[in-house]
Design a protein around this motif. Structure first.
Motif, mmCIF file in Angstrom:
data_model
loop_
_atom_site.group_PDB
_atom_site.id
_atom_site.type_symbol
_atom_site.label_atom_id
_atom_site.label_comp_id
_atom_site.label_asym_id
_atom_site.label_seq_id
_atom_site.Cartn_x
_atom_site.Cartn_y
_atom_site.Cartn_z
ATOM 1 N N GLY A 1 0.808 -1.214 0.000
ATOM 2 C CA GLY A 1 0.000 0.000 0.000
ATOM 3 C C GLY A 1 0.837 1.257 0.000
ATOM 4 O O GLY A 1 0.508 2.240 -0.672
ATOM 5 N N GLU A 2 1.926 1.224 0.723
ATOM 6 C CA GLU A 2 2.801 2.396 0.767
ATOM 7 C C GLU A 2 3.519 2.597 -0.562
ATOM 8 O O GLU A 2 3.741 3.728 -1.008
ATOM 9 N N ARG A 3 3.860 1.500 -1.236
ATOM 10 C CA ARG A 3 4.480 1.622 -2.551
ATOM 11 C C ARG A 3 3.490 2.203 -3.560
ATOM 12 O O ARG A 3 3.853 3.013 -4.411
ATOM 13 N N ARG A 4 2.220 1.785 -3.451
ATOM 14 C CA ARG A 4 1.200 2.360 -4.333
ATOM 15 C C ARG A 4 1.023 3.855 -4.067
ATOM 16 O O ARG A 4 0.848 4.649 -5.001
ATOM 17 N N GLU A 5 1.078 4.241 -2.797
ATOM 18 C CA GLU A 5 0.974 5.662 -2.458
ATOM 19 C C GLU A 5 2.139 6.449 -3.046
ATOM 20 O O GLU A 5 1.978 7.596 -3.467
ATOM 21 N N CYS A 6 3.314 5.833 -3.083
ATOM 22 C CA CYS A 6 4.493 6.497 -3.646
ATOM 23 C C CYS A 6 4.299 6.736 -5.144
ATOM 24 O O CYS A 6 4.624 7.819 -5.658
ATOM 25 N N LEU A 7 3.751 5.748 -5.843
ATOM 26 C CA LEU A 7 3.477 5.936 -7.274
ATOM 27 C C LEU A 7 2.403 6.997 -7.480
ATOM 28 O O LEU A 7 2.477 7.806 -8.413
ATOM 29 N N ALA A 8 1.414 7.015 -6.596
ATOM 30 C CA ALA A 8 0.362 8.031 -6.706
ATOM 31 C C ALA A 8 0.934 9.426 -6.480
ATOM 32 O O ALA A 8 0.509 10.394 -7.131
ATOM 33 N N ALA A 9 1.915 9.552 -5.595
ATOM 34 C CA ALA A 9 2.497 10.863 -5.292
ATOM 35 C C ALA A 9 3.210 11.465 -6.494
ATOM 36 O O ALA A 9 3.342 12.692 -6.592
ATOM 37 N N VAL A 10 3.669 10.611 -7.422
ATOM 38 C CA VAL A 10 4.353 11.129 -8.620
ATOM 39 C C VAL A 10 3.468 11.026 -9.860
ATOM 40 O O VAL A 10 3.945 11.189 -10.987
ATOM 41 N N GLY A 11 2.173 10.747 -9.660
ATOM 42 C CA GLY A 11 1.244 10.752 -10.774
ATOM 43 C C GLY A 11 1.222 9.496 -11.603
ATOM 44 O O GLY A 11 0.817 9.535 -12.775
#
Length: 326
Positions: free
Chosen positions: A126-136
Motif C-alpha cells: 500500500g505504501e508503494r502504491r501511495e508512492c506511485l500516486a504521489a508522482v502521478g
C-alpha cells in the motif's frame, strides 16, 4: 547507570542532529582537469538546498562524491552523521541520477519492489502504491516501463528515490523531462518532503523552480563554491525601478547613494541594501522620489521589484569567485 553516564546521555539528547549531508574541502581531479576544488557545504535536516552552476561546474561530481560513487582526492563527507561510504548511512539516502534506465520488461510496481529489496527495508504494498500516486503514476503501476514516455520515466525515478523512506533525497535534474504540470507536481512534492523533515539536495538548471522551493543555494563555478547562502542573503535587498527624464549629475548621485545603480537610457534600477524595507526607514522610496523631484527630475514611473535568482546567478558567475556580488 552512573550519574556521569546519565549526564552524558542528557547532553547527547540535547544536541541537534547531525546535518543530513556535510562535506569539507572536497577535491577531485580527472587527469589534467580539476573538476572539484575545495568544496564545502552542508544540508540540514528538513532543508532544501539548491546546487546551481553552469555546465561543467562540478555539480554532478560533487553529488557522486557525496553518495560514495566517486572517491575524492581530498576532503571529508558525512551522510546523516556517518562516513559516506558507510552502508548504514547510504541506506537512508534516496537518489535520482540525471541519466538512468530501468529494465523495460518490468512494470512500475516491480521496479519499486526491486529497489525496496535492494535498500534492505520493508515497505508495504500500500505504501508503494501511495508512492506511485504521489508522482502521478497510480494508474500505470501495472504497465511495463519500456512503454513509458521520458517524462513518465522521470516520475518513476522520483518514486524510486522516495520509496524507501529516506532521510536525505539527492535529485540530479529531477524535472528535466517534465512538462509544466509535472514540474509543479515535483515542486509540491519537495515542499511536502521539507514539511516531513526530509532533507533535499537539488541540482537543477530550472532556476525559477530552485527559487521557489530552496531554503539555501550553493553556486559552483569551475569546481569551486562561487557563493552560498540563503536566498535572502544571495539576493540582497529589494529593487526599485524608475523611468526618469531631466536627470542631472546631482540627481544621479542621489540615486547612487540609495543603492547600487544600473542605468539604461531613461530606465534606472536601484538595488536597495539587504534587509531594507522600501516602505520604512530613513531612506524610503517616497523620500527618494521627493528628493529627485526637488532636484528637477521628471518622474514617469516607479516600480518596486526584487532581484531574481537568475540575475544574481549571472552576476556572480560574471564577477567570479570572491568578487563583489553586491
Amino acid at each position: 547507570m552512573t550519574p556521569r553516564a546519565e549526564a552524558a546521555g542528557r547532553l547527547l539528547a540535547e544536541l541537534p542532529p547531525a546535518p543530513a549531508a556535510w562535506c569539507s574541502g572536497l577535491r577531485k581531479r580527472y587527469r589534467r582537469r580539476l573538476a572539484v576544488d575545495d568544496v564545502s557545504f552542508a544540508v540540514g535536516r528538513g532543508e532544501v538546498v539548491g546546487l546551481l552552476g553552469p555546465n561543467g561546474a562540478g555539480k554532478t561530481t560533487v553529488i557522486k562524491i557525496l553518495l560514495g560513487l566517486v572517491r575524492p582526492d581530498a576532503g571529508e563527507v558525512l551522510l546523516l552523521g556517518r562516513p559516506a561510504r558507510d552502508p548504514r548511512a547510504r541506506a537512508r539516502v534516496g537518489y535520482l541520477p540525471e541519466l538512468f534506465r530501468y529494465q523495460p520488461w518490468l512494470t512500475a510496481a516491480e521496479v519499486l519492489r526491486l529497489h525496496v529489496r535492494l535498500a534492505g527495508v520493508a515497505v508495504p504494498d500500500g505504501e508503494r502504491r501511495e508512492c506511485l500516486a504521489a508522482v502521478g503514476l497510480a494508474d500505470r503501476a501495472g504497465d511495463r516501463v519500456g512503454g513509458f514516455s521520458k517524462g513518465m520515466q522521470q516520475r518513476l525515478g522520483l518514486a524510486v528515490a522516495l520509496v524507501a523512506r529516506p532521510d536525505l533525497v539527492v535529485l540530479d535534474e529531477p524535472t528535466s523531462a517534465l512538462d509544466p504540470i509535472g514540474r509543479a507536481d515535483v515542486r509540491d512534492l519537495l515542499l511536502s518532503l521539507r514539511d516531513r523533515q526530509v532533507a533535499v539536495l537539488l541540482n537543477s538548471h530550472l532556476i525559477g523552480e530552485v527559487e521557489r522551493v530552496c531554503d539555501r543555494v550553493v553556486i559552483l563555478d569551475k569546481g569551486r563554491v562561487a557563493a552560498s547562502g540563503t536566498l535572502a542573503e544571495l539576493l540582497g535587498g529589494r529593487e526599485v525601478r524608475l523611468r526618469l527624464s531631466e536627470v542631472s549629475a546631482a540627481a544621479e548621485a542621489r540615486l547612487a547613494a540609495a543603492g547600487r545603480l544600473i542605468r539604461t537610457g531613461d530606465e534606472f534600477a536601484v538595488e536597495l541594501p539587504a534587509g531594507h524595507d522600501p516602505a520604512q526607514g530613513p531612506d524610503t522610496v517616497p523620500d527618494l522620489v521627493a528628493d529627485l523631484v526637488a532636484l528637477g527630475v521628471r518622474v514617469h514611473a516607479v516600480e518596486p521589484g526584487r532581484i531574481s535568482l537568475e540575475e544574481r546567478l549571472l552576476d556572480i558567475l560574471r564577477t567570479g569567485p570572491g568578487g563583489d556580488h553586491r
